[in-house]
Structure formats: C-alpha cells, structure tokens
Motif scaffolding. Structure first.
Motif, PDB file in Angstrom:
ATOM      1  N   GLU A  24       0.834  -1.195   0.000  1.00 53.72           N
ATOM      2  CA  GLU A  24       0.000   0.000   0.000  1.00 53.72           C
ATOM      3  C   GLU A  24       0.873   1.252   0.000  1.00 53.72           C
ATOM      4  OE1 GLU A  24      -3.896  -1.769   2.369  1.00 53.72           O
ATOM      5  OE2 GLU A  24      -2.581  -0.382   3.379  1.00 53.72           O
ATOM      6  N   SER A  83       2.250   1.714  -3.368  1.00 52.65           N
ATOM      7  CA  SER A  83       1.202   2.221  -4.256  1.00 52.65           C
ATOM      8  C   SER A  83       1.022   3.726  -4.081  1.00 52.65           C
ATOM      9  CB  SER A  83      -0.110   1.492  -3.960  1.00 52.65           C
ATOM     10  OG  SER A  83      -1.141   2.036  -4.728  1.00 52.65           O
ATOM     11  N   THR A 135       3.333  -1.693 -10.135  1.00 55.37           N
ATOM     12  CA  THR A 135       2.938  -1.524  -8.736  1.00 55.37           C
ATOM     13  C   THR A 135       1.482  -1.906  -8.542  1.00 55.37           C
ATOM     14  OG1 THR A 135       4.560   0.252  -8.505  1.00 55.37           O
ATOM     15  CG2 THR A 135       2.837   0.136  -6.839  1.00 55.37           C
ATOM     16  N   GLU A 136       0.638  -1.509  -9.480  1.00 55.49           N
ATOM     17  CA  GLU A 136      -0.773  -1.879  -9.377  1.00 55.49           C
ATOM     18  C   GLU A 136      -0.943  -3.394  -9.446  1.00 55.49           C
ATOM     19  OE1 GLU A 136      -2.574   0.387 -12.503  1.00 55.49           O
ATOM     20  OE2 GLU A 136      -2.813   2.168 -11.251  1.00 55.49           O
ATOM     21  N   PHE A 165       0.090  -4.767  -6.223  1.00 59.18           N
ATOM     22  CA  PHE A 165      -0.945  -4.485  -5.238  1.00 59.18           C
ATOM     23  C   PHE A 165      -2.089  -5.488  -5.361  1.00 59.18           C
ATOM     24  CE2 PHE A 165      -4.959  -2.334  -4.159  1.00 59.18           C
ATOM     25  CZ  PHE A 165      -4.729  -2.128  -2.809  1.00 59.18           C
TER      26      PHE A 165
END
Length: 182
Positions: free
Chosen positions: A26, A29, A102-103, A106
C-alpha cells in the motif's frame, strides 16, 4: 496441545507477515501515485514548453531572411528541448510502467491477503474444533482418573482383605496341625 499452540503461533506470525507485506504494498502504491502525479505535472510543463518552443519557431521562421544566424541558435535550442522532451517522455513511460507494475503487485498482494484471511478463518475454526475436542478429552481424563482412583481403592481394600484371609488361613493351618498332632 503444544503442537496446536505452535501451529497457532506460526499462523499468527504468517498473518502478521501478510499484513506487513500488504502495508508495504500500500505504501509503494501511494508512492507510485505521487510519482505519477509528478509525472503528469511534468508532462503539463513539457506541453507548455513545447508550445513556447513552437511559438519561438514561428517567430524564427518569420525572421529567417533577416537573421539566419539567430535561426541556427534557435534550432539548436529547439533540438535540445526536443531531446529533453523525448527524455521526459521516456521517463513518463517508465513511470507509467512502474505504476502498472505496482498496481499488479498491489492486486497480487490483495489476493494473497484475501487468501491469508481465509486461511486465518479456517485456522480459527480448526482451533475451536480442537479446543472442543481438548475439553472433551479433559473431561474423559478426569473421569478416567476418578475411575482409576476408585479401582486403586478397591484393589487396596481387596489386598487388605486378602492379607486378613491369608493370616486367618495360616492360623487355621497351624491350629489344624496342632489338632492333628493331638
């Protein structure tokens, strides 16, 4: 019982580790989003610079006949700005790729968190089952200990009675021998 405790501790550690990994993802992100916003601001600045450069190019074209030397300098300036723009475009592309990665991380971390949550729920259910079984076993153990105590008491009483009967038998045998001798 110790194995259950160890298993529960291990599962707690796994859950804590999963929560830590989720927090890290998180945070990454958030950092990526901030970087993306900065990238968008840089793109806006670059667009403004590009417009300014285009305006300068138009002015330079109008002065072309009069000032060819100035034109060469402006062309050099334009080439440098385009190189900077290309470098910034590549940087924006890299930032977009980083954001996408990164997404994806995540999403993966979120899925792992969901799995860990499910595993924790399963572990909690198993813990309750084991606790109920342990309570039943404890009750059985108490009942068996009580039965064992009673059986020992009966055995001791029987041993005492056996000793008394045995003494009486010895006395009877002695009296029998005395009676036979007479």
């Amino acid at each position: 019982m110790d194995a259950i405790k160890k298993k529960m501790q291990a599962m707690k550690v796994e859950k804590d580790n999963a929560c830590d990994r989720c927090d890290v993802c998180e945070e990454a992100s958030k950092v990526a989003k901030v970087r993306a916003e900065k990238g968008e601001d840089e793109v806006a600045e670059l667009m403004t610079k590009a417009r300014q450069i285009e305006t300068e190019l138009d002015v330079t074209n109008e002065r072309f006949v009069l000032v060819s030397l100035q034109l060469e300098e402006k062309e050099k300036s334009l080439l440098a700005a385009e190189a900077e723009m290309n470098a910034l475009n590549r940087r924006v592309q890299n930032l977009e790729e980083d954001l996408e990665n990164t997404e994806n991380k995540f999403v993966t971390a979120d899925q792992k968190l969901d799995k860990a949550g499910t595993a924790a729920d399963d572990s909690e259910r198993a813990k309750k089952v084991f606790q109920a079984k342990a309570e039943e076993d404890e009750k059985k153990i108490i009942a068996l200990e009580k039965e064992l105590k009673e059986a020992r008491e009966k055995a001791e009483a029987a041993d005492t009675e056996y000793d008394e009967v045995n003494k009486k038998l010895v006395v009877c045998e002695q009296e029998l021998e005395k009676a036979e001798e007479r």
